[in-house]
Design an enzyme around this catalytic site. Structure first.
Site, PDB file in Angstrom:
ATOM      1  CB  CYS A  36     -33.727   6.491 -18.672  1.00  0.00           C
ATOM      2  SG  CYS A  36     -32.390   5.843 -19.683  1.00  0.00           S
TER       3      CYS A  36
ATOM      4  CG  HIS B 185     -36.503   2.735 -18.777  1.00  0.00           C
ATOM      5  ND1 HIS B 185     -37.115   3.949 -18.991  1.00  0.00           N
ATOM      6  CD2 HIS B 185     -35.417   2.721 -19.578  1.00  0.00           C
ATOM      7  CE1 HIS B 185     -36.443   4.631 -19.906  1.00  0.00           C
ATOM      8  NE2 HIS B 185     -35.404   3.905 -20.272  1.00  0.00           N
TER       9      HIS B 185
ATOM     10  CD  GLU C 153     -40.173   3.348 -17.176  1.00  0.00           C
ATOM     11  OE1 GLU C 153     -39.552   3.441 -16.104  1.00  0.00           O
ATOM     12  OE2 GLU C 153     -39.782   3.846 -18.250  1.00  0.00           O
TER      13      GLU C 153
HETATM   14  N1  GLN Z   1     -31.056   9.130 -24.720  1.00  0.00           N
HETATM   15  C1  GLN Z   1     -30.510   8.663 -23.491  1.00  0.00           C
HETATM   16  C2  GLN Z   1     -29.512   7.534 -23.702  1.00  0.00           C
HETATM   17  O1  GLN Z   1     -29.502   6.915 -24.734  1.00  0.00           O
HETATM   18  C3  GLN Z   1     -31.605   8.228 -22.547  1.00  0.00           C
HETATM   19  C4  GLN Z   1     -32.363   7.054 -23.030  1.00  0.00           C
HETATM   20  C5  GLN Z   1     -33.618   6.774 -22.259  1.00  0.00           C
HETATM   21  O2  GLN Z   1     -34.144   7.670 -21.594  1.00  0.00           O
HETATM   22  N2  GLN Z   1     -34.133   5.570 -22.345  1.00  0.00           N
HETATM   23  O3  GLN Z   1     -28.739   7.252 -22.853  1.00  0.00           O
END
Ligand code: GLN
Length: 538
Positions: free
Chosen positions: A385, A514, A516
């Site tokens: 992300c 994500h 994970e």
């Molecule tokens: N802050 C970033 C966004 O909102 C990444 C978010 C994250 O890593 N879950 O896009």
């Protein structure tokens, strides 16, 4: 008929009630029963989405886009099932539902009261999983400790369920401290906590004691006598080397057999062998693989640290075990690199680097330098992300000549906004509507044939969970790809970049998702698996 196992906690928080609940579920599942689990969080927040990770641990994301307490993650990993968001009940949800019904006149002129209206709302929510599917067991973990004001109505609701004739087993998890000065384990806190539980009208069927060493018979007898349970129903849950081994400890204590006996159920299945083999294997792994996680939620001391990234850590472990290596994880505070860039060279002592998800300004430039170091020095890199977004920023700056490239999360006026908010997020942010408004839950992606990620997933269409507001800006995709970076996975409409990779690097892969959250002990996430394989080669 469904059976409920209600898990309460006593003495102190942080006893590992979530792991205990998941492990009770696991042992029942290994004996052939269909098991799911729920978590009750007595806080007023509607969900965990607005909680800071250092305050309450990681925010877990469900397939259907719930932002939930990390315990649901334990349940999913242990039980290898997807759990929907309504399996997390908070005081905020319950009260807002009751108030909404009252405003609509649904209570027909009655005085709306905590009992019965709030407790009825709670009971309906607890019953929902069994109403919708034929579970043999629904485990319900009640957050906090007995004696807290905030969980009283939840305890009252489950007390009523038993009184109303439902098949309910109460499990109380307590702490038996070992006082060094005395050299003796003390049961008094347990006695007091069970006393509080009984005042509420709940008699525990089992008392599970968390302690450093196995509970001895003297303590077992004492707890039985003063807490009004049978000796056999005092279950020792001492510290073990691995959370996945707790269920085997419960097997040693014959917990499953004892639960079934109380419910007049028979044990007709035993599938423990695979799990036992798995635990045995991970205990004997000797060759280490050294993984660095470059993050920032470290500010309140090391004890909270791992909780902020628990799913990432578990996913690293699952993949390492699958590749027969012992995962050694180090924590790297990215702010260190901002103060002293010569520290980047320390990354060479590691076999692979992860930049996990994150929000806000702090430590961003340090993360970008770490990512650059991985790219330039052939160090395996996995970006999750934010870890993908910053890899794109780094690449744009240093390989595409866009020195002013940035994400607009950090620099609103960046002259090259390579990472930007998606149009539907613009008004949400202007109106500060932060709760449950990110791009959340499972989304499909189409992978490029022959790419690294496509081979790892062994599929051209995949689905992973998301939680973010920002995306790769489509206007820059072509320019970045011309310099060699490959966007190897996109949303089905082709607009959103979901995966990226560098073909000639030992492993330089990142995703907007994500992965994970979908890693399981015996089924590692493909991206983590590929990452560990590359790290192992180093
Ligand atoms: N802050 C970033 C966004 O909102 C990444 C978010 C994250 O890593 N879950 O896009």
């Amino acid at each position: 008929m469904v059976n409920y196992i209600i898990v309460t906690g006593g003495v102190i928080s942080g006893l590992g009630k979530g792991i205990t609940t998941a492990s009770i579920g696991k042992i029942l599942q290994l004996h052939g029963y269909k098991v799911t689990a729920m978590k009750i969080d007595p806080y007023m927040n509607f969900d965990a989405g607005t909680l800071r990770p250092t305050e309450h641990g990681e925010v877990w994301v469900t397939e259907d886009g719930g932002e939930i307490d990390q315990d649901l993650g334990h349940y999913e990993r242990f039980l290898d099932i997807n759990i929907p968001k309504y399996h997390n009940i908070t005081t905020g949800q319950v009260y807002s539902a009751v108030i909404e019904k009252e405003r609509k006149g649904k209570y027909l002129g009655k005085t709306v009261q905590p009992i019965p209206h709030v407790t009825n709302e709670i009971k309906n929510r607890i019953r929902r999983p069994a109403d919708e599917s034929n579970w043999d067991f629904v485990l319900v973990e009640i957050g906090g400790t007995v004696g807290d004001y905030e969980n009283v109505l939840f305890l009252e609701a489950v007390r009523q369920m038993k009184q109303e004739g439902e098949r309910v087993i109460f499990v109380h998890v307590t702490y038996v401290p070992m006082l060094d000065a005395l050299g003796e384990a003390k049961t008094k806190p347990t006695q007091h906590s069970v006393k509080l539980l009984r005042e509420i009208g709940i008699m525990p069927d089992f008392i599970i004691t968390r302690s450093e060493k196995p509970l001895d018979n003297v303590r077992r007898e004492k707890i039985a006598m003063f807490c009004n349970v049978h000796e056999d129903d005092v279950i020792s849950n001492e510290d073990v080397d691995n959370i996945y081994a707790v269920s085997l400890l419960f097997e040693r204590e014959e917990l499953c057999k004892k639960i079934l006996r109380k419910l007049n159920l028979r044990k007709d299945h035993n599938d423990l062998e695979g799990w036992e083999k798995f635990i045995k294997k991970i205990r004997t792994l000797k060759n280490p693989v050294h993984i660095g996680i470059v993050g920032k939620y470290f500010d309140i001391g090391t004890s909270q640290l791992s909780d902020s990234y628990i799913s990432v850590i578990e996913a690293v472990k699952h993949a390492a075990w699958n590749n027969n290596v012992d995962p050694q994880i180090s924590w790297i505070d990215s702010k260190e690199f901002e103060k002293d860039s010569s520290k980047l060279r320390n990354l060479d002592n590691l076999d692979g680097i992860i930049v996990p998800g994150g929000f806000g300004h702090s430590g961003i430039e340090g993360k970008i330098s770490a990512i650059r170091y991985c790219r330039e020095n052939g160090l395996p890199y996995l970006g999750l992300c934010l870890g993908m977004q910053l890899a794109v920023v780094e690449y744009a700056r240093n390989m595409c000549g866009l020195m002013k490239a940035h994400t607009t999360e950090i620099d609103k006026k960046a002259s090259h906004p390579v990472i930007d908010v998606i149009p539907e997020q613009v008004t949400i942010l202007q109106e500060s509507r932060y709760g449950a408004t990110m791009r959340l839950g499972a989304y499909p992606a189409i992978l490029k044939k022959g790419s690294i990620v496509q081979k790892l997933y062994d599929s051209e269409k995949v689905s992973e969970r998301h939680r973010h507001r920002y995306e790769v800006n489509p206007e820059y995709v072509e320019k970045i790809e011309r310099s060699g970076l490959v966007f190897s996975g996109r949303s089905p409409d082709g607009i959103l970049m979901e995966f990226m990779e560098l073909p000639k690097h030992p492993y330089y892969v990142a995703t907007q998702a994500h992965p994970e959250f979908k890693s399981r002990p015996l089924k590692p996430s493909p991206l983590f698996d590929g990452f560990i394989k590359a790290a192992k080669k180093r």
